[in-house]
Design a protein around this motif. Structure first.
Motif, short mmCIF file in Angstrom:
data_model
loop_
_atom_site.label_atom_id
_atom_site.label_comp_id
_atom_site.label_asym_id
_atom_site.label_seq_id
_atom_site.Cartn_x
_atom_site.Cartn_y
_atom_site.Cartn_z
N SER A 143 -17.65 23.06 49.37
CA SER A 143 -17.22 24.24 48.88
C SER A 143 -17.31 25.43 49.94
CB SER A 143 -17.67 24.68 47.58
OG SER A 143 -19.29 24.16 47.52
N GLY A 144 -17.69 25.40 51.07
CA GLY A 144 -17.98 26.09 52.17
C GLY A 144 -17.14 27.51 52.16
N PRO A 145 -15.93 27.65 51.80
CA PRO A 145 -15.23 28.67 52.03
C PRO A 145 -15.33 29.60 50.97
CG PRO A 145 -13.76 27.01 52.96
CD PRO A 145 -15.04 26.38 52.49
N LEU A 146 -15.44 28.98 49.65
CA LEU A 146 -15.64 29.69 48.54
C LEU A 146 -16.97 30.07 48.37
CD1 LEU A 146 -14.41 30.57 45.82
CD2 LEU A 146 -14.97 28.44 44.85
N ILE A 147 -17.94 29.48 48.80
CA ILE A 147 -19.24 29.79 48.53
C ILE A 147 -19.61 31.05 49.37
CG2 ILE A 147 -21.76 29.10 49.32
CD1 ILE A 147 -21.11 28.46 46.68
N ASP A 148 -18.91 30.98 50.48
CA ASP A 148 -19.04 31.70 51.75
C ASP A 148 -18.45 33.25 51.32
OD1 ASP A 148 -19.64 32.57 54.66
OD2 ASP A 148 -17.65 33.10 54.79
N TRP A 149 -17.47 33.04 50.44
CA TRP A 149 -16.86 34.50 50.10
C TRP A 149 -17.95 34.89 48.85
CZ3 TRP A 149 -15.15 35.05 44.72
CH2 TRP A 149 -14.35 36.17 44.45
N LEU A 150 -18.23 34.06 48.13
CA LEU A 150 -19.23 34.59 46.68
C LEU A 150 -20.44 35.23 47.44
CD1 LEU A 150 -18.90 31.21 44.36
CD2 LEU A 150 -18.13 33.67 43.99
N LEU A 151 -20.80 34.60 48.50
CA LEU A 151 -22.27 35.32 49.29
C LEU A 151 -21.88 36.39 49.99
CD1 LEU A 151 -24.16 31.97 50.30
CD2 LEU A 151 -24.60 33.21 48.49
N ARG A 152 -20.73 36.62 50.49
CA ARG A 152 -20.70 37.92 51.12
C ARG A 152 -19.49 39.00 50.57
NH1 ARG A 152 -21.69 33.60 54.68
NH2 ARG A 152 -22.98 34.13 56.25
N GLU A 153 -18.25 38.81 50.71
CA GLU A 153 -17.33 39.71 50.10
C GLU A 153 -17.50 40.03 48.51
OE1 GLU A 153 -13.27 38.83 51.45
OE2 GLU A 153 -14.28 37.47 52.77
N ILE A 296 -14.62 24.27 41.35
CA ILE A 296 -15.06 25.29 40.29
C ILE A 296 -16.44 24.85 39.97
CG2 ILE A 296 -14.48 26.13 38.35
CD1 ILE A 296 -11.59 25.31 38.82
N PHE A 297 -16.79 23.53 39.76
CA PHE A 297 -17.99 23.05 38.94
C PHE A 297 -19.14 23.45 40.17
CE2 PHE A 297 -21.02 19.91 36.96
CZ PHE A 297 -20.92 20.41 35.67
N GLU A 298 -18.99 23.13 41.43
CA GLU A 298 -20.03 23.18 42.43
C GLU A 298 -20.38 24.98 42.61
OE1 GLU A 298 -20.67 21.76 45.97
OE2 GLU A 298 -21.53 20.53 44.50
N CYS A 299 -19.43 25.83 42.10
CA CYS A 299 -19.67 27.24 42.21
C CYS A 299 -20.04 27.95 41.00
CB CYS A 299 -18.49 27.79 43.00
SG CYS A 299 -18.13 27.27 44.62
#
Length: 548
Positions: A143-153, A296-299
Motif C-alpha cells: 500500500s506504499g503510494p496510499l500510505i505515502d500520501w497519508l503520511l505526507r500530503e 483499504i483495510f491496510e490503511c
C-alpha cells in the motif's frame, strides 16, 4: 510446502503488488495440543496465507476433540473473510477464554475455511504439522503510494470533508473502483450524535450530515449497516448485483438501483473504543477485488486516526461552545488558556435571576422544577443570542450574559436592554406549561470596562467577566426584587435614545462604594419571535427514507 501468491487481479491498483489471500490443504495428519492435551486431530487441515499476517492453520470443526462454548461477545471483521465469532475452549481442568474463532458465513474469497476453527496463538498451544513446512511469502510493496500520501500530503488537509474527498480520489487513483464512500464518526455534542461524510462519484463532492440523537430511534438507522457495525456486530459485505440475493439491509436495494455491484461496511475504531463506520460501494462489474479491499483495510487504522483528530477538535469546540459559549469557546481554542490571561473590553453585562426558585421547587418537585429551569435557561439564552450577546454561564437559577461593545457601545446597550425586555413576557409560556399563574425574573444591566478572561486555581479555571459592571448588574437585579421591578439598569447602560425608563434615583448597592444612578424599564408586552435554530440533519435520505 511451496508458497504461492494469487495472481494480481485485473482491476487492482497500479504501483503495488496487491493484497492477497491463498488457502492450501496440508498433507497428512495435523494435531493441535495445549499443554500436552489433544485439542484437534485432522487430515483435512488447511493453511491460509494472507498479506501482512502470519500463516494461519484452520481445522474443520468436526475434527476437534474438545468442546467449545457458545459464541462469546468478541467478534472481528475482515472484508474478504467475513465476521469471526470467538468461542471458549471447555477443557477438563480449565476454560480458555476467546481461544478459537470460526467464520460461520465466509465471504467468497475465504469459502475454503467455512466452518473451520482457527486457534489464537499463545505459548501453551502447539501445532504438530507432520511433514508440512509453512513459510511466509514475500509480499513486497502493498500500500506504499496510499500510505505515502497519508503520511505526507493528507496531514495538511484542514477538515474531514476535504479529507473524505481526497481519500476517495486517491483510492480511485490506486485502482479501487469506488462509486461511493462514507464515514460515520460519533461525536460529543448535546444535540448532534455524530457526523456522516458521504462522497459520491456521480458528483465528485462530499455531503456532510449531522444526525441528532433521534437517529437511534429512526427506522432507517435501525435497519442499516451503520447500526450493525457500530454496535460491534461485525462488518458487512454484500455483492448486490446478483439476482436472487436477499438484501439484508434496505440500503442495498437502493444502491443496486443506482448501479452498485458490491458493498462493504467495516469498523473504523477510535482509540477510546468507540466504533465508527467506513462504508464503500463499487459499480465495477466484478465489484471489489481482494486487492482493492486489502488496500483499504491496510490503511484503515491510519484513516481512523485522521478522523479521530478531526472529531476531537470538533468535540472540543462543541463542548467549549456548550459550556462557555461560542465566542468564549473560540477564544479558549485560540490559546487563551492561562490563568490571569484576559482582555479588557467595554461591554453591557446582564444578570437575570429567576424569582421564587425555592418555592417553585417545593411546589413542582425536583424533576419538574429542573424542567422549568431548563426552559428558562433555553429561553433566556435564545433571546440573548438573537440579540448579539453571549451567555457566559448559568449561576444557580441565574443567567450571566455579556454584550461586547466593540466599535458601537450604544448597540451593545440596546441589545442588552432588548434581551432583558424580551425575557419577561417569554416566561409566560413557560409558566403555562407548568400550570403556574405567573413566573417572574429579576434582571440587572450595567455597562463598563471588564476583564474578559481566565480566573481560578492552577487545576480549575473559569472563563468569565470580572469588573464593577458585573457586580453592579447583579446588585441591581437584587434591588429590583425589593422594589417590585423586573428590570433595573444603570444610567450608563441606557442607549442614547431611550424613552421607556423610569428614574429610580441614586441607589446605594451592597458592596458598591458609590451610589449608582438607576432606572426601571418596562418589559415588552409580548414575547419576541425567536430565530429558528438549524436542526441537525439526518444521514442521507435515500429512497423510502433509507440510510446506510
Amino acid at each position: 510446502m511451496n508458497v504461492h501468491l494469487p495472481p494480481e487481479p485485473s482491476n487492482s491498483g497500479p504501483g503495488n503488488r496487491g493484497y492477497g489471500i491463498l488457502v492450501e490443504p496440508l498433507r497428512g495428519e495435523v494435531q493441535v495440543r495445549r499443554n500436552g492435551m489433544l485439542l484437534a486431530k485432522s487430515s483435512r487441515a488447511r493453511v491460509m496465507y494472507e498479506t501482512r499476517l502470519p500463516p494461519t492453520v484452520y481445522i474443520p470443526r468436526d475434527d476437534l476433540t474438545v468442546d467449545l462454548s457458545n459464541k462469546v461477545g468478541l467478534q472481528t471483521f475482515c472484508p474478504f473473510k467475513g465476521t469471526a465469532c470467538y468461542h471458549d475452549l471447555k477443557l477438563p481442568e480449565e476454560r480458555v477464554g476467546n481461544a478459537v474463532w470460526i467464520y460461520e458465513n465466509t465471504l467468497p474469497e475465504a469459502a475454503q475455511i467455512a466452518d473451520h476453527v482457527g486457534f489464537v496463538t499463545d505459548p501453551d498451544t502447539e501445532f504438530d504439522l507432520g511433514n508440512n513446512r509453512i513459510a511466509s511469502p514475500e509480499y513486497g510493496n502493498i500500500s506504499g503510494p496510499l500510505i505515502d500520501w497519508l503520511l505526507r500530503e493528507a496531514a495538511f488537509i484542514p477538515n474531514p470533508a476535504d479529507f473524505t474527498k481526497a481519500l476517495s480520489e486517491k483510492l480511485r487513483e490506486q485502482g479501487v473502483f469506488l462509486s461511493r464512500l462514507s464515514v460515520l464518526a460519533w461525536s460529543l455534542h448535546p444535540q448532534i450524535a455524530g457526523k456522516n461524510f458521504l462522497w459520491e462519484k456521480a458528483t465528485g463532492e462530499v455531503t456532510t450530515y449531522a444526525p441528532s440523537y433521534e437517529i437511534y430511534n429512526h427506522p432507517a438507522y435501525n435497519s442499516s449497516p451503520l447500526r450493525h457495525v457500530s454496535k460491534g456486530l461485525g462488518g458487512v459485505r454484500h455483492r448486490i448485483d446478483r439476482e436472487g440475493d436477499e438484501d439484508a439491509f434496505p440500503i442495498l436495494t437502493d444502491l443496486r438501483a443506482a448501479g452498485a455491484t458490491d458493498y462493504v461496511a467495516m469498523p473504523l475504531p477510535f482509540s477510546d473504543g468507540r466504533i465508527n463506520v467506513l462504508t464503500v460501494a463499487s459499480d465495477h462489474p466484478e465489484g471489489f477485488t481482494t486487492a482493492n479491499l486489502g488496500l483499504i483495510f491496510e490503511c484503515s487504522a491510519v484513516i481512523a486516526r485522521y478522523y479521530e483528530v478531526f472529531m476531537q477538535r470538533e468535540n472540543a469546540q462543541s463542548l467549549l461552545e456548550t459550556y462557555v459559549g461560542k465566542r468564549t469557546g473560540a477564544r479558549v481554542l485560540g490559546g487563551k488558556i492561562r490563568r490571569g490571561e484576559g482582555d479588557e473590553i467595554d461591554a453591557a453585562i446582564m444578570f437575570c435571576d429567576l424569582r421564587g426558585s425555592t418555592l417553585l421547587e417545593e411546589r413542582l418537585g425536583r424533576r419538574d422544577y429542573i424542567k422549568l429551569l431548563n426552559g428558562f435557561f433555553e429561553t433566556a439564552s435564545s433571546i440573548v443570542h438573537d440579540n448579539g450577546g453571549e451567555v457566559l454561564k448559568f449561576i444557580g437559577d441565574a443567567v450571566l450574559a455579556v454584550f461586547p461593545a466593540g466599535d458601537d457601545p450604544d448597540q451593545a446597550r440596546a441589545q442588552a436592554l432588548l434581551s432583558a425586555r424580551g425575557i419577561v413576557p417569554a416566561l409566560a409560556e413557560i409558566a403555562a406549561e407548568h400550570a403556574l399563574s405567573d413566573l417572574e425574573c429579576a434582571t440587572g444591566i450595567a455597562y463598563g470596562t471588564v476583564t474578559y478572561g481566565n480566573v481560578g486555581s492552577r487545576e480549575r479555571l473559569d472563563f468569565t467577566v470580572i469588573g464593577q459592571a458585573a457586580n453592579i448588574a447583579a446588585r441591581l437585579g437584587d434591588y429590583g426584587k425589593a422594589l417590585g421591578h423586573q428590570i433595573v439598569v444603570s444610567k450608563n447602560s441606557l442607549p442614547c435614545a431611550c424613552h421607556i425608563a423610569t428614574p429610580l434615583g441614586a441607589l446605594d448597592l451592597h458592596n458598591v462604594s458609590q451610589s449608582v444612578e438607576s432606572y426601571a424599564v418596562e418589559p415588552l408586552k409580548t414575547a419576541p419571535a425567536l430565530k429558528p435554530q438549524p436542526e441537525p440533519s439526518m444521514p442521507p435520505p435515500a429512497p423510502q427514507s433509507r440510510t446506510e
